[in-house]
Each structure stands twice: as structure tokens, then as C-alpha cells.
Design a protein around this motif. Structure first.
Motif, short mmCIF file in Angstrom:
data_model
loop_
_atom_site.label_atom_id
_atom_site.label_comp_id
_atom_site.label_asym_id
_atom_site.label_seq_id
_atom_site.Cartn_x
_atom_site.Cartn_y
_atom_site.Cartn_z
N PHE A 16 -2.90 44.85 25.70
CA PHE A 16 -3.31 45.02 24.31
C PHE A 16 -2.70 46.28 23.69
O PHE A 16 -2.14 46.24 22.59
N PHE A 17 -2.79 47.39 24.39
CA PHE A 17 -2.30 48.65 23.81
C PHE A 17 -0.78 48.67 23.67
O PHE A 17 -0.24 49.25 22.73
N HIS A 40 0.96 46.04 23.01
CA HIS A 40 1.17 45.21 21.82
C HIS A 40 0.97 46.03 20.55
O HIS A 40 1.78 45.97 19.62
N LYS A 41 -0.10 46.82 20.52
CA LYS A 41 -0.35 47.63 19.33
C LYS A 41 0.72 48.71 19.17
O LYS A 41 1.15 49.03 18.04
N ASP A 42 1.19 49.26 20.29
CA ASP A 42 2.24 50.28 20.25
C ASP A 42 3.53 49.72 19.65
O ASP A 42 4.29 50.45 19.02
N ASN A 63 7.92 40.13 21.55
CA ASN A 63 7.05 40.07 20.37
C ASN A 63 6.69 38.63 20.01
O ASN A 63 6.27 38.35 18.89
N PRO A 84 0.16 42.52 15.60
CA PRO A 84 -1.00 42.28 14.74
C PRO A 84 -2.25 41.79 15.46
O PRO A 84 -3.31 41.66 14.85
N TYR A 97 -6.50 38.87 23.27
CA TYR A 97 -6.15 39.22 24.65
C TYR A 97 -7.24 38.79 25.62
O TYR A 97 -6.96 38.48 26.79
N TRP A 146 -5.57 41.30 17.97
CA TRP A 146 -6.73 42.13 18.26
C TRP A 146 -7.25 41.81 19.67
O TRP A 146 -6.81 40.84 20.30
N GLY A 148 3.59 47.60 17.30
CA GLY A 148 3.32 47.17 15.93
C GLY A 148 2.76 45.78 15.82
O GLY A 148 2.79 45.18 14.74
#
Length: 442
Positions: free
Chosen positions: A326-327, A329-331, A299, A335, A341, A337, A333
Motif C-alpha cells: 500500500f505505501f 503504491h502511495k509513494d 502502475n 489512487p 489492498y 486506498w 502517486g
């Protein structure tokens, strides 16, 4: 001279989208970009882009071309509940089974597939303990035959033969760097393949091995390419045996400079990251591989000054890699966008520039003509502000039609200028032999 007429030029950093431009290529470089500039030049070839996207070629900043024939592997792989057992049961049995023929065809397949995906440069990290001396020349041959730009190295380790193996690995790196120096002297800007000084990971390199590696870095004026803290074991090993964080140990030997490529870094400490940033070095994030090996997630990606994206041997499709990164990272949590990336994807060009002493990563005069052309039918506006979003949610390697590397058209209308069917037929045969050979090393 080659002219690309009526292109929609997409740059990543700074992000821009400009329609209706001509791109003039002379030799290996772009010499002009603008509206109607083609009228000022007499070209050998004129390619009408008809509004297609033309963007800088993509860089895969960490790969393993020796793993090209592992797809769908049927060798007997025992249960591997952790990362170290996966290394021992699969990858270290695969690399020791590789011979010259397997390496050549594995590299050829990987190079072809990289170009099909719009990747124009691959930074490779090689291992074949049964075939060390001369192995990097074989990789170079495959890169050059296909027309792919590359940087490669041999991963120094003592896991198979102690210091004798280390010395052989180091010498292969030095010899290859010398070969690349001669290539640059003879070919100037037109040479395609460069050298790093490779190491497997700190956990398989003793202090004497790191000392030799540092000497090679100094002698060749290159940087290291080494896995670090991919799994907790690498960190624990460094603390237990040497009483130091992983990067502190490497830095104590003078191994970190502005050409260094550290890979994974899932469990690096803040102090480790500071060392990387202080030396203007690079960290390669490999999202799909980390997920596949279940090693965890960092993280701390936004803490790195120079973060790049690699695949760790899982192909060379950097559109797909950026999506996964990217996904994931979003999974977790995160921040960030897609535009962040996109910058990670772009940053590989800066590392390539430091090795080839040339400009990469923009469709602009003076930059290397490493370009990817895409037939992307966008259902929504494509703007400077949303390029990252289009890659994350739409644009894909399937849209790649033409690839230009070093000013040469390598792929045109999704076709290579030579028949690739015989190469694939050959790999169908030798891959099964490779898998059978792996079972001998159980």
C-alpha cells in the motif's frame, strides 16, 4: 469439536465486524457461527476469546522457502548492479548449494515463522538444482510437521543442465502432483499440501521446455507458477529471441488457465494483462522484493481481475507485506486506498480454493477452519469500512496469539505444542555451512 466463544469476527470480503459471536469447528470446517450457538454443541475444547479478533487465515501467494537461511548472509557476494547479476551472484549460487538437510530446516523455519505471523497458507516456489528429485517431498514433510497449509512446485529451468535438467524438473512436478492426488484420495478434505507446475521464468525456458511444461499442466490438471516480467530483461529476451510479449509466448503453448499463478509482472503489457484476465488467472504482487531488487514498480495493479500478494521469499508476514504494498503504491502517486489492498490480501483464498476444492477466506459455516486470532487493542472504532486502514496503520503480526489450520490449533497463546529451540539451534549451525558452500560456486 472446538468452540471459540465470544469472538469478534472479522471478515474481509464482504467486509464485516461482528462482536460477541461463537464459532463452532468440527473436523476441518466451521459448522456454525452466531451468538450463543455454543450452547447447542458438546465440544472437546472451548477457547474463550474474550472479545479477541478472529479472522480468516492469511495467504502468502508467492514465497521461496529455500531462501529461509539467507537472512544476514555473509557469503562473498560480488557487486550486483542489476537484476540478472543479483540472480547469478546470490540466488543461483544459494539454490545450487542447497541439499536435503538444508532444505528441510529452511522449510521448517519458514513454516514456523509463517504461522507466528498469522499466515495459514503459503504458496511456495522451489529450486535446488543439486537436489531436484524428492525435494518437493521434503517441503511437504516440513509443511505437515508444523501444520501449515501449502502449495508448492519445482521451478523448471534449463540454466544449469539444458533439456536434461528440464526433464528432471518437470518429472519432479508430475511425481509430486501424483503424490498429492493420492493424499487427497486417502485423506479427503484433511490433506494439507497441494501441487503446481513450476517454472523459473520464460528467459530461462526454451520452447521445448515450455512444451513439456504444458504437457505436465494438462496431465496433472494443475496450473503454472512462474515468474514473468520481473525485470525488463525478461521482456527484452522474449522479444529478441521469440518476437513475442512474454504472456503471448506462454499462452501460445496453452500454459495459462484459471489455476495459473504469474509472479511480479512489473513490465507486462496491456495485452499480457488481458491474457491473464481472459483466462481468470492470478498475478502475484511482491512489493518488498521488487523494492529490494530495484526492478521497478507496476502502475497497472488495478487492471488485474485476480491480484494477490506474495513476499518472494522475504518471510511470510502478510500484514507487513500489505503495508509495504500500500505505501509503495502511495509513494508512486497511486489512487488506491487500504480497502483495495485488503481485497488483494483476501484474494489469495480464492486461488487456494481452486486447488483444494474447498471454501476458504471467511469465518462462516462450510468454510475451512483456517483462522487467525489477534489480541488487538484498537484506539479507534474497528468497522467494516476501515479494516484495511487498521491493517495499514496499526494491526500487526505481533498481535497474533492463536492460529488454527484445518481445524487444528497449531499455535496457542503464541506457543507451539512442541519445542522449537532445537530447530533454531540446528539452523544456526547449518546456515554458516551453506554460506561457506556458496563460496565454492563463485
Amino acid at each position: 469439536m472446538i468452540i471459540l466463544k465470544n469472538a469478534t469476527v472479522v471478515d474481509f470480503s464482504p467486509a464485516t465486524v461482528q462482536a460477541g459471536l461463537d464459532i463452532v469447528i468440527s473436523g476441518s470446517k466451521i459448522i456454525a457461527v452466531g451468538r450463543s450457538v455454543a450452547a447447542n454443541y458438546q465440544a472437546d475444547r472451548i477457547l474463550d476469546m474474550k472479545g479477541a479478533l478472529v479472522m480468516p487465515g492469511l495467504v502468502c501467494s508467492h514465497n521461496h522457502f529455500y531462501s529461509g537461511l539467507a537472512r544476514g548472509i555473509t557469503a562473498k557476494i560480488p557487486p550486483s548492479p542489476d537484476f540478472i547479476s543479483m540472480l547469478k551472484n546470490l540466488w543461483w549460487r544459494l539454490d545450487v548449494a542447497i541439499d536435503e538437510e538444508v532444505l528441510y530446516y529452511s522449510a521448517m523455519i519458514c513454516a514456523l515463522e509463517a504461522i507466528r505471523a498469522g499466515t495459514t497458507t503459503v504458496i511456495d516456489h522451489h529450486a535446488s538444482p543439486s537436489f531436484i528429485k524428492g525435494s518437493l517431498r521434503v517441503l511437504k514433510q516440513a509443511f505437515e510437521e508444523v501444520g501449515l497449509r501449502g502449495i508448492t512446485c519445482y521451478e523448471t529451468t534449463d540454466r544449469n543442465g539444458g533439456m536434461q535438467e528440464v526433464e528432471t524438473c518437470i518429472q519432479e512436478n508430475i511425481d509430486f502432483a501424483t503424490l498429492c492426488d493420492a493424499d487427497k484420495k486417502n485423506k479427503g478434505d484433511d490433506y494439507l499440501v497441494e501441487a503446481m507446475i513450476g517454472g523459473h521464468a520464460p528467459m530461462t525456458m526454451t520452447d521445448p521446455a515450455l512444451k513439456l511444461m504444458a504437457k505436465a499442466v494438462w496431465e496433472t490438471r494443475r496450473g503454472v507458477h512462474i515468474h514473468v516480467a520481473e525485470d525488463r530483461y525478461d521482456v527484452s529476451h522474449s522479444h529478441h529471441i521469440y518476437g513475442k510479449d512474454v504472456m503471448v509466448r506462454l499462452n501460445d503453448f496453452g500454459l495459462i488457465n484459471d489455476k495459473s499463478l504469474l509472479v511480479h509482472g512489473v513490465y507486462l503489457s496491456d495485452q499480457d494483462i488481458a491474457i491473464i484476465n481472459d483466462h481468470d488467472a492470478f498475478l502475484a504482487h511482491n512489493a518488498r522484493s521488487n523494492m529490494n531488487n530495484h526492478v521497478g514498480y507496476s502502475n497497472k495493479l488495478s487492471m488485474y481481475k485476480n491480484l494477490v500478494l506474495g513476499t518472494d521469499g522475504m518471510g511470510s508476514d502478510m500484514f507487513e507485506e500489505m503495508k509495504f504494498a500500500f505505501f509503495k503504491h502511495k509513494d508512486m502517486g497511486g489512487p488506491l486506498w487500504p480497502d483495495t489492498y485488503l481485497q488483494f490480501l483476501y484474494k489469495g483464498n480464492e486461488l487456494v480454493s481452486r486447488y483444494f476444492s474447498a471454501q476458504f477466506g471467511r469465518v462462516a459455516p462450510g468454510y475451512k477452519a483456517d483462522l487467525t486470532v489477534l489480541d488487538y487493542q484498537s484506539p479507534t472504532p474497528l468497522t467494516a469500512e476501515n479494516i484495511g486502514g487498521h491493517i495499514a496503520f496499526g494491526l500487526n503480526s505481533r498481535d497474533v496469539t492463536t492460529v488454527i489450520i484445518n481445524g487444528q490449533v497449531i499455535l496457542e497463546n503464541r506457543q507451539f505444542p512442541f519445542d522449537v529451540s532445537a530447530i533454531y539451534a540446528k539452523t544456526q549451525r547449518i546456515s554458516q555451512d551453506l554460506w561457506d558452500k556458496m563460496d565454492v560456486f563463485m
